[in-house]
Design a protein around this motif. Structure first.
Motif: not given
Length: 366
Positions: A237-243, A317-320, A326-331, A343-344
């Motif tokens: 939900e937060g920090t782990r997303m950097i993995l 494909a990244m949209a999945c 909210g429809g924004r790609l996450a990186f 970043y969104y």
């Protein structure tokens, strides 16, 4: 044997690491789960190398152990294959006190863990990873999943193992291509979390295939970083997303070209270079750090992408990706060596087309 603890309160568990500890699996599991019924899930390759030995060790230790094998490779990570394993578990009489052992690489670990998470609403399981990628990444953290044709790992759960048992000697039988893909995940930890580790890898990464203390150090360091991140944020939900650095692009590549065409680590390595390029383009990352990232990844992992991949299709494909909001790609993007953030708001047409076209050698910038 050395141990690292994934500290999650009542769900805490050890990561045991040591050459030859596969021979101690019966003793280790008796202390962890008692003499319960066990289903060992593996694939056709690992079955021929290690499954007979593991099954015999478990039976000598007093377990009622059974074996189930899946076809090797990412195409086996499906709901259909999970259903087949449910019926095998039911036929063997597994109940809520029973356990599953995932003996193999990342595909086996994800699928066996998914079966354990969902069979009878959840039974215990143990990760016994035999590939480098699984030893340093996918066996730790409790993410279990199967793929849909258009999206990787989109059906899954968080289900922590009761232990991870890592024997680096199993890597001696690992094909070189699969060893190299695992190095991509090792390098990732240096980029997102520990700049000193990245510096060490620049000097030593090409020697790891020889085994020995350097390889054991790299495995231990990677597991320690993963354990620290998971302890901070178990449910992504937060920090782990950097993995997930490299994975927004990497997962999209895998689903777009067909599972198994690119190995996971190969797709993620390409994704890390592309996403570092995005970070450079938007001013997060210094050019010298970008060049160091690209240089080490290209030294270690083949990052050539099939010519059929088009920029627009890759963005679609990244949209999945399950991190999107909210429809924004996450990186997950590197900010410097040893630090990353999520970043969104990367401008799709202005930035993504430019970076992806450059990497894919296309000319579709709108």
């Amino acid at each position: 044997m050395e141990s690292i603890t994934v500290d999650l309160g009542a769900r805490s568990y050890p990561i045991h690491i040591g050459p030859g500890i596969l021979d101690e699996i019966g003793k280790i599991l008796r202390a962890l789960i008692g003499l319960e019924k066990i289903l060992v899930i593996t694939d056709g390759n690992v079955r021929d190398l290690y499954a007979g030995r593991v099954l015999e060790l478990l039976k000598v230790a007093g377990f009622d152990a059974h074996l189930a094998a899946i076809p090797p490779g990412e195409p086996s990570k499906t709901l259909k294959e999970a259903e087949r394993l449910y019926y095998i578990a039911l036929d063997y009489g597994l109940d809520r006190n029973s356990a599953v052992i995932a003996l193999g690489g990342g595909v086996v670990g994800d699928l066996a863990g998914f079966v354990a998470a969902t069979y009878m609403r959840g039974i215990r399981y143990v990760q016994v990873p035999t590939s480098l990628l699984a030893q340093v990444d996918s066996s730790v953290g409790g993410k279990v999943a199967v793929n849909l044709e258009s999206a990787k790992n989109i059906v899954g759960a968080f289900h922590q193992p009761v232990a991870v048992i890592i024997d680096p000697l199993t890597l001696k039988t690992l094909p070189d291509r699969e060893f190299r893909e695992g190095l991509a995940e090792v390098i990732k930890y240096g980029i997102i979390w520990d700049g000193d580790f990245f510096n060490w890898l620049e000097e030593n990464v090409m020697t790891l295939r020889q085994g020995g203390e350097s390889l054991i150090y790299a495995i231990k360091k990677s597991c320690a970083i993963k354990a620290s991140v998971v302890t901070l944020d178990e449910r992504d939900e937060g920090t782990r997303m950097i993995l997930n650095y490299g994975h927004t692009v990497g997962h999209a590549l895998e689903s777009l070209v067909g599972y198994g065409v690119l190995l996971h680590g190969e797709a993620v390595a390409a994704g890390m270079i592309i996403e570092a390029g995005i970070a450079l383009e938007i001013g997060l990352l210094e050019r010298q750090d970008y060049e160091r990232i690209e240089r080490i990844l290209r030294r270690v992992v083949p990052v050539e992408i099939p010519g059929c991949v088009e920029t627009g299709g890759l963005i679609e494909a990244m949209a999945c990706d399950k991190k999107n909001k909210g429809g924004r790609l996450a990186f997950a993007l590197p900010e410097k060596l040893g630090r990353a953030g999520v970043y969104y708001d990367v401008p799709e047409r202005e930035i993504l087309y430019k970076i992806l076209d450059h990497f894919l050698k296309k000319s579709t910038v709108p």
